[in-house]
Design an enzyme around this catalytic site. Structure first.
Site, PDB file in Angstrom:
ATOM      1  N   ASP A  20     100.819  -9.641  10.502  1.00 22.97           N
ATOM      2  CA  ASP A  20      99.202  -9.758  10.420  1.00 22.97           C
ATOM      3  C   ASP A  20      99.058 -11.069  11.408  1.00 22.97           C
ATOM      4  OD1 ASP A  20      96.540  -9.276  10.381  1.00 22.97           O
ATOM      5  OD2 ASP A  20      96.503 -10.083   8.310  1.00 22.97           O
ATOM      6  N   HIS A  37      98.609  -8.559  20.403  1.00 20.17           N
ATOM      7  CA  HIS A  37      99.455  -7.334  19.941  1.00 20.17           C
ATOM      8  C   HIS A  37     100.996  -7.016  20.790  1.00 20.17           C
ATOM      9  CE1 HIS A  37      96.041  -6.413  17.256  1.00 20.17           C
ATOM     10  NE2 HIS A  37      95.464  -5.879  18.121  1.00 20.17           N
ATOM     11  N   LEU A 131     120.665  -0.264  10.009  1.00 20.46           N
ATOM     12  CA  LEU A 131     119.526  -0.766   9.515  1.00 20.46           C
ATOM     13  C   LEU A 131     118.553   0.624   9.368  1.00 20.46           C
ATOM     14  CD1 LEU A 131     117.586  -2.984   8.806  1.00 20.46           C
ATOM     15  CD2 LEU A 131     117.100  -3.183  11.241  1.00 20.46           C
TER      16      LEU A 131
HETATM   17  C1  IPE Z   1      96.905  -4.942   7.427  1.00 23.22           C
HETATM   18  O1  IPE Z   1      96.325  -5.874   8.407  1.00 23.22           O
HETATM   19  C2  IPE Z   1      97.607  -3.774   8.400  1.00 23.22           C
HETATM   20  C3  IPE Z   1      98.493  -4.414   9.215  1.00 23.22           C
HETATM   21  C4  IPE Z   1      99.110  -5.458   9.485  1.00 23.22           C
HETATM   22  C5  IPE Z   1      99.104  -3.424  10.257  1.00 23.22           C
HETATM   23  P1  IPE Z   1      94.579  -5.733   8.479  1.00 23.22           P
HETATM   24  O2  IPE Z   1      94.226  -6.901   9.617  1.00 23.22           O
HETATM   25  O3  IPE Z   1      94.241  -4.540   8.843  1.00 23.22           O
HETATM   26  O4  IPE Z   1      94.361  -6.088   7.237  1.00 23.22           O
HETATM   27  P2  IPE Z   1      92.755  -6.851   6.616  1.00 23.22           P
HETATM   28  O5  IPE Z   1      91.731  -5.979   7.313  1.00 23.22           O
HETATM   29  O6  IPE Z   1      93.011  -8.260   6.772  1.00 23.22           O
HETATM   30  O7  IPE Z   1      92.827  -6.610   5.053  1.00 23.22           O
HETATM   31  C1  IPE Z   2      97.842  -7.075  12.973  1.00 27.01           C
HETATM   32  O1  IPE Z   2      97.113  -8.137  13.653  1.00 27.01           O
HETATM   33  C2  IPE Z   2      98.211  -6.243  13.779  1.00 27.01           C
HETATM   34  C3  IPE Z   2      97.372  -5.051  13.470  1.00 27.01           C
HETATM   35  C4  IPE Z   2      96.645  -4.716  12.247  1.00 27.01           C
HETATM   36  C5  IPE Z   2      97.271  -3.637  14.249  1.00 27.01           C
HETATM   37  P1  IPE Z   2      95.845  -8.231  13.617  1.00 27.01           P
HETATM   38  O2  IPE Z   2      95.188  -7.332  14.806  1.00 27.01           O
HETATM   39  O3  IPE Z   2      95.006  -7.631  12.303  1.00 27.01           O
HETATM   40  O4  IPE Z   2      95.242  -9.695  13.746  1.00 27.01           O
HETATM   41  P2  IPE Z   2      94.119 -10.466  13.050  1.00 27.01           P
HETATM   42  O5  IPE Z   2      94.163 -10.351  11.526  1.00 27.01           O
HETATM   43  O6  IPE Z   2      92.947 -10.064  13.716  1.00 27.01           O
HETATM   44  O7  IPE Z   2      94.241 -11.873  13.372  1.00 27.01           O
HETATM   45 MG    MG Z   3      94.569  -8.814  10.335  1.00 29.02          MG
END
Ligand code: IPE
Ligand code: IPE
Ligand code: MG
Length: 242
Positions: A20, A37, A131
């Site tokens: 995240d 990303h 792995l």
């Molecule tokens: C969880 O992160 C999903 C992934 C890392 C793929 P999100 O960014 O979607 O989660 P919330 O919305 O902060 O709970």
């Molecule tokens: C995690 O990063 C990747 C996905 C959920 C696809 P985020 O896109 O949730 O990044 P933040 O949480 O907005 O910083």
């Molecule tokens: Mg996120």
């Protein structure tokens, strides 16, 4: 951590990661979220390599949740483009490194060409065992449990299973992670301290490590620190300390 310090650590057999913070990483640099990303994929490649080198047997990465479909369509399209490119360009390299790739989640939501790429990656690497890399894509823990319950109910209705025979082990056999051991360590980056519908059943006794680092900055050192924190924990599984 030095090599000697690291060699004294117990390496978790299965590490799960909620990757995240890509969006915030990009925003803090005035860049579009997609760039976060993109850099997140570099962090993913570093993590797969480091986990393999450390002797981790199973690595499960949360890449896209069943709820992430709610994001703006432009961001979802960019993520699908990155997923396509990743599967096309990295499968052969993973295969050379004896990595087995598996995908869990609702693949019916993906376009046909992505489903074909996923199947190709799984088939090409099916015999590998250095792995076990599992990517959770369009994955939700509740959805996984409901899907398992439906399959189990169908087997009961078809008299293949009696209600009495349903126990934890039998139920686990219906989950997408049926032949994967439960995670020993779950790492979530970006400072959020929640599970966000990741492996709900499987993490009953997993050690949770929350790190403030944003996923695109995650590297081998951060992985080693999380393992060190894991080593400081006492896993009791409900029993009395030994
Ligand atoms: C969880 O992160 C999903 C992934 C890392 C793929 P999100 O960014 O979607 O989660 P919330 O919305 O902060 O709970
Ligand atoms: C995690 O990063 C990747 C996905 C959920 C696809 P985020 O896109 O949730 O990044 P933040 O949480 O907005 O910083
Ligand atoms: Mg996120």
């Amino acid at each position: 951590m030095t090599v000697t310090e690291l060699s004294q650590q117990r390496i978790p057999r299965h590490i799960a990661v909620i990757m995240d913070g890509n969006g915030r990483w990009a925003k803090s640099r005035g860049m579009p979220r997609t760039d976060g990303h993109r850099r997140g994929i570099d962090a993913l490649k570093r993590t797969v390599e480091a986990a393999g080198d450390l002797g981790v047997e199973y690595l499960t990465l949360f890449g896209f949740s069943s709820e992430n479909w709610k994001r703006p369509s432009g961001e979802v399209d960019d993520l699908m483009w990155l997923l396509r490119r990743f599967l096309q360009s990295e499968t052969a390299r993973m295969h050379e490194n004896n990595v087995r790739i598996r995908v869990i989640g609702d693949r019916s939501s993906f376009s046909k060409d992505i489903v074909a790429l996923i199947e190709n990656s799984e088939q090409m690497t099916a015999g590998n065992d250095r792995l076990h890399l599992t990517a959770a894509l369009s994955y939700g823990g509740r959805q996984e449990i409901v899907t398992a319950v439906r399959a189990l109910a169908e087997d009961v209705a078809a008299s293949k299973l009696t209600p009495k025979a349903i126990d934890e082990a039998a139920f686990e056999g219906y989950l997408a992670t049926a032949d994967i051991p439960d995670p020993d360590l779950l790492i979530r980056t970006s400072g959020e301290q929640r599970i966000s519908n990741f492996l709900l059943w499987q993490i009953a006794y997993t050690e949770l490590v929350f790190s403030d680092v944003l996923w695109p900055d995650f590297d081998r050192g951060h992985l080693e620190s999380a393992i060190q924190e894991y080593n400081g924990r006492e896993r009791r599984f409900g029993a009395v300390a030994g």
